[in-house]
Motif scaffolding. Structure first.
Motif, PDB file in Angstrom:
ATOM      1  N   PRO A 120       0.836  -1.202   0.000  1.00  8.27           N
ATOM      2  CA  PRO A 120       0.000   0.000   0.000  1.00  8.27           C
ATOM      3  C   PRO A 120       0.875   1.258   0.000  1.00  8.27           C
ATOM      4  O   PRO A 120       1.996   1.254   0.509  1.00  8.27           O
ATOM      5  N   LYS A 165      -0.016  -1.716  12.889  1.00 12.40           N
ATOM      6  CA  LYS A 165      -0.637  -1.399  11.597  1.00 12.40           C
ATOM      7  C   LYS A 165       0.088  -2.121  10.462  1.00 12.40           C
ATOM      8  O   LYS A 165      -0.548  -2.694   9.571  1.00 12.40           O
ATOM      9  N   ASP A 213      -0.665  -5.912  10.785  1.00 11.77           N
ATOM     10  CA  ASP A 213      -2.049  -6.187  10.388  1.00 11.77           C
ATOM     11  C   ASP A 213      -2.228  -6.096   8.876  1.00 11.77           C
ATOM     12  O   ASP A 213      -2.915  -6.922   8.266  1.00 11.77           O
ATOM     13  N   THR A 214      -1.604  -5.085   8.268  1.00  9.60           N
ATOM     14  CA  THR A 214      -1.686  -4.917   6.813  1.00  9.60           C
ATOM     15  C   THR A 214      -1.075  -6.116   6.101  1.00  9.60           C
ATOM     16  O   THR A 214      -1.651  -6.635   5.133  1.00  9.60           O
ATOM     17  N   THR A 245      -3.325  -9.157   6.346  1.00  9.32           N
ATOM     18  CA  THR A 245      -4.426  -9.006   5.386  1.00  9.32           C
ATOM     19  C   THR A 245      -3.958  -9.351   3.976  1.00  9.32           C
ATOM     20  O   THR A 245      -4.651 -10.057   3.232  1.00  9.32           O
ATOM     21  N   ARG A 246      -2.761  -8.891   3.613  1.00 10.74           N
ATOM     22  CA  ARG A 246      -2.199  -9.211   2.293  1.00 10.74           C
ATOM     23  C   ARG A 246      -1.983 -10.716   2.145  1.00 10.74           C
ATOM     24  O   ARG A 246      -2.230 -11.281   1.086  1.00 10.74           O
TER      25      ARG A 246
END
Length: 192
Positions: A65, A143, A146-147, A150-151
């Motif tokens: 991201p 963060k 967690d990102t 999710t990926r």
């Protein structure tokens, strides 16, 4: 540290899965277009155990991201180092990989194991441990982790779909090869 885990059963034998595994990043896998190159660095068979050990460098298009790129630096590609072990006696394929890109900021250790579930199915087990190395910045660390979890989840879905395509194409290719071999043998027998 955050952990991602995933288990899937493929409706293919271990022999089919362990062979198709080497074609996972082939051009007709539309779900792995992010993989730019797979370079084999070393490969050998242990004469005592029969285990095939392979080291590979996998180069991917960066897909982080924008906010994460701004923190860690914007690079176009990322690199992963993978060591795999194919044990024909125990019928397991174990792949252990770690990120080389951004490894000073985040550490991702992934282990994947393929093993027979029965004669016609193979179990896929995946576990990734993700650790952001941001010192005392717990909120940013959480963060990032967690990102990345999710990926991993999103990529696991795409990876499963892509590998199903590879398995089906491999099954068709093997069937065609067996048919050509049978025809060649029949021609040889007829010529005697």
């Amino acid at each position: 540290m955050k952990v991602f885990s995933n288990e899937v059963t493929f409706d293919y034998s271990w022999d089919e899965v362990s062979t198709a595994n080497w074609r996972k990043y082939c051009p007709w896998n539309e779900k792995s277009t992010h993989v730019i190159a797979v370079d084999t660095l070393e490969r050998f068979v242990d004469p005592q155990t029969g285990i095939l050990r392979t080291e590979r460098l996998i180069t991917c298009k960066q897909n982080a991201p924008d906010w994460l790129k701004s923190l860690m630096g914007s690079c176009e590609t990322s690199h992963v180092f993978e060591t795999s072990y194919v044990d024909p006696k125990e019928k397991t394929v174990t792949m252990v990989s770690s990120n080389l890109t951004w490894s000073n900021l985040v550490n991702v250790q992934e282990t994947v194991v393929y093993r027979p579930y029965n004669d016609h199915q193979t179990r896929f087990e995946q576990k990734a441990e993700i650790t952001a190395l941001c010192g005392g910045w717990q909120r940013i660390k959480n963060k990032i982790e967690d990102t990345l979890v999710t990926r991993f989840h999103e990529n696991a879905v795409k990876g499963h779909e892509g590998f199903e395509t590879v398995l089906e194409m491999s099954r068709k290719a093997f069937a065609e090869e067996r048919e050509r071999l049978a025809q060649a043998q029949a021609m040889i027998m007829d010529g005697r």
